[in-house]
Design an enzyme around this catalytic site. Structure first.
Site, PDB file in Angstrom:
ATOM      1  N   LYS A 169       0.869  -1.188   0.000  1.00 18.27           N
ATOM      2  CA  LYS A 169       0.000   0.000   0.000  1.00 18.27           C
ATOM      3  C   LYS A 169       0.900   1.231   0.000  1.00 18.27           C
ATOM      4  O   LYS A 169       1.125   1.876   1.023  1.00 18.27           O
ATOM      5  CB  LYS A 169      -0.950  -0.034   1.203  1.00 18.27           C
ATOM      6  CG  LYS A 169      -2.195   0.796   1.007  1.00 18.27           C
ATOM      7  CD  LYS A 169      -3.313   0.358   1.917  1.00 18.27           C
ATOM      8  CE  LYS A 169      -4.533   1.256   1.885  1.00 18.27           C
ATOM      9  NZ  LYS A 169      -5.154   1.455   0.584  1.00 18.27           N
ATOM     10  N   GLU A 202      -8.237  -5.549  -9.619  1.00 14.70           N
ATOM     11  CA  GLU A 202      -8.987  -4.890  -8.539  1.00 14.70           C
ATOM     12  C   GLU A 202      -9.452  -3.533  -9.022  1.00 14.70           C
ATOM     13  O   GLU A 202      -9.214  -3.157 -10.168  1.00 14.70           O
ATOM     14  CB  GLU A 202      -8.100  -4.746  -7.302  1.00 14.70           C
ATOM     15  CG  GLU A 202      -6.878  -3.866  -7.531  1.00 14.70           C
ATOM     16  CD  GLU A 202      -6.005  -3.686  -6.296  1.00 14.70           C
ATOM     17  OE1 GLU A 202      -6.477  -3.913  -5.176  1.00 14.70           O
ATOM     18  OE2 GLU A 202      -4.834  -3.300  -6.485  1.00 14.70           O
ATOM     19  N   LEU A 219      -4.068  -5.420  -3.816  1.00 15.92           N
ATOM     20  CA  LEU A 219      -3.932  -5.169  -2.385  1.00 15.92           C
ATOM     21  C   LEU A 219      -4.754  -6.226  -1.652  1.00 15.92           C
ATOM     22  O   LEU A 219      -5.896  -6.502  -2.032  1.00 15.92           O
ATOM     23  CB  LEU A 219      -4.474  -3.773  -2.051  1.00 15.92           C
ATOM     24  CG  LEU A 219      -4.291  -3.397  -0.589  1.00 15.92           C
ATOM     25  CD1 LEU A 219      -2.822  -3.066  -0.304  1.00 15.92           C
ATOM     26  CD2 LEU A 219      -5.177  -2.234  -0.205  1.00 15.92           C
TER      27      LEU A 219
HETATM   28  N1  PDD Z   1      -8.106   1.955  -0.467  1.00 15.77           N
HETATM   29  N2  PDD Z   1      -7.511  -2.049  -3.456  1.00 15.77           N
HETATM   30  C1  PDD Z   1      -6.986  -0.810  -3.499  1.00 15.77           C
HETATM   31  C2  PDD Z   1      -6.121  -0.425  -4.654  1.00 15.77           C
HETATM   32  C3  PDD Z   1      -7.266   0.107  -2.465  1.00 15.77           C
HETATM   33  O1  PDD Z   1      -6.727   1.338  -2.508  1.00 15.77           O
HETATM   34  C4  PDD Z   1      -8.117  -0.284  -1.394  1.00 15.77           C
HETATM   35  C5  PDD Z   1      -8.450   0.639  -0.257  1.00 15.77           C
HETATM   36  C6  PDD Z   1      -8.644  -1.587  -1.409  1.00 15.77           C
HETATM   37  C7  PDD Z   1      -9.551  -2.099  -0.313  1.00 15.77           C
HETATM   38  O2  PDD Z   1      -8.829  -2.393   0.847  1.00 15.77           O
HETATM   39  P1  PDD Z   1      -9.481  -2.337   2.303  1.00 15.77           P
HETATM   40  O3  PDD Z   1     -10.662  -3.244   2.293  1.00 15.77           O
HETATM   41  O4  PDD Z   1      -8.404  -2.808   3.182  1.00 15.77           O
HETATM   42  O5  PDD Z   1      -9.895  -0.898   2.536  1.00 15.77           O
HETATM   43  C8  PDD Z   1      -8.310  -2.439  -2.449  1.00 15.77           C
HETATM   44  C9  PDD Z   1      -8.250   2.985   0.545  1.00 15.77           C
HETATM   45  C10 PDD Z   1      -9.601   3.058   1.153  1.00 15.77           C
HETATM   46  C11 PDD Z   1      -7.778   4.308  -0.046  1.00 15.77           C
HETATM   47  O6  PDD Z   1      -6.733   4.285  -0.688  1.00 15.77           O
HETATM   48  O7  PDD Z   1      -8.418   5.339   0.151  1.00 15.77           O
END
Ligand code: PDD
Length: 283
Positions: free
Chosen positions: A147, A179, A203
């Site tokens: 991330k 994704e 991710l």
């Molecule tokens: N993003 N894939 C990507 C590329 C993401 O940026 C996110 C979350 C997810 C979902 O992950 P999770 O369920 O752990 O929130 C999948 C956050 C919310 C953001 O960048 O704002």
């Protein structure tokens, strides 16, 4: 009520938080982050988010000077100081401030930033209507499991989707769905939930894991396997998962309806189970 910022351990109003221009997060995107929301005022899945922050940091050889317990205290304290009903907490750790040079500086203190803002829920009408997505070639790098702050690929894709009137961009790499720009994606085929496996292309979403567990707990088959572009276009149902979207039905892909063009039964069930488990007040 103020938005709250924290810089290397010091709390301040968010609009007073300043980071030097030579912070490597600013110049190189050399850092990692997390987004955590609250339910009933408590940070949701904080352990899982902090564990992922740690994994992301290690993957870029960034050693956090702060223990996970320290982060957790800052999160709790930031939420308390902001005083919102529901908050959105952003954590960011960069390699620190140093004269610009691509290779890591030898002596540098990582910069830890935390912000707390009011949580803005997505428009509730979208829960009933579902959303449209736009498919785009996945032009991002080959470590999407980290991330990292390098979000230009995600930014450009989401903007293109927005310009086309779609809610989310869905990435396709070598004819395989990976994704969304800010979410993970799942399809339903013959009553079975299918989502791309956790590897370097996506991710490992925390909501993704919770939703797979919820499906299995309620006797719905859940597979982690490749989803081809063809699978995607022939799916009975499609939905997004993520901290901000929770479980959100996709009803159109690139202008074409997904089956009936309405949120499907498995998606609705999963959202209701998710809401029962985490969203509804515990009384
Ligand atoms: N993003 N894939 C990507 C590329 C993401 O940026 C996110 C979350 C997810 C979902 O992950 P999770 O369920 O752990 O929130 C999948 C956050 C919310 C953001 O960048 O704002």
């Amino acid at each position: 009520m103020p938005d709250i910022g924290l810089l290397n351990g010091d709390f301040m109003p968010l609009d007073r938080l300043m980071v030097p221009v030579e912070d490597r997060g600013y110049q190189f995107g050399d850092g990692v982050y997390e987004v955590i929301r609250t339910y009933h005022g408590a940070p949701f899945q904080v352990e899982a988010h902090l564990a992922r922050l740690d994994r992301s940091a290690r993957a870029i050889e960034l050693v956090s000077p702060h223990r996970l317990e320290q982060w957790r205290q800052w999160i709790e304290e930031g939420i308390r100081r902001a005083g919102y009903g529901e908050s959105k907490v952003y954590l960011q750790l960069t390699r620190g401030v140093a004269p610009r040079d691509h290779a890591f500086p030898s002596q540098v203190r990582p910069t830890a930033v935390l912000t707390v803002r009011q949580m803005m829920e997505i428009n509730p009408a979208l829960r009933t209507t579902g959303v449209e997505v736009m498919t785009l070639e996945d032009l991002r790098w080959a470590r999407c499991d980290i991330k990292s702050l390098n979000l230009l690929g995600n930014v450009m894709a989401r903007q293109r989707a927005k310009m086309a009137g779609a809610f989310e961009a869905i990435f396709v790499r070598n004819r395989e769905v990976t994704e969304g720009a800010v979410s993970n994606v799942m399809i339903v085929r013959d009553g079975v939930v299918i989502t791309p496996p956790e590897d370097h292309r996506i991710l490992a979403g925390i909501t993704r894991r919770l939703v797979l567990d919820l499906a299995r707990k309620h006797g719905i088959g859940a597979r982690e396997r490749v989803v081809t572009a063809e699978d995607f276009h022939r799916a009975d149902e499609i939905f997004l998962t993520g901290t901000t979207v929770e479980v959100l039905a996709v009803v159109r892909i690139d202008g074409k309806p997904v089956k009936t063009g309405r949120p499907g039964p498995v998606t609705s069930q999963l959202f209701n189970w998710f809401a029962d488990e985490y969203l509804r007040p515990t009384g």
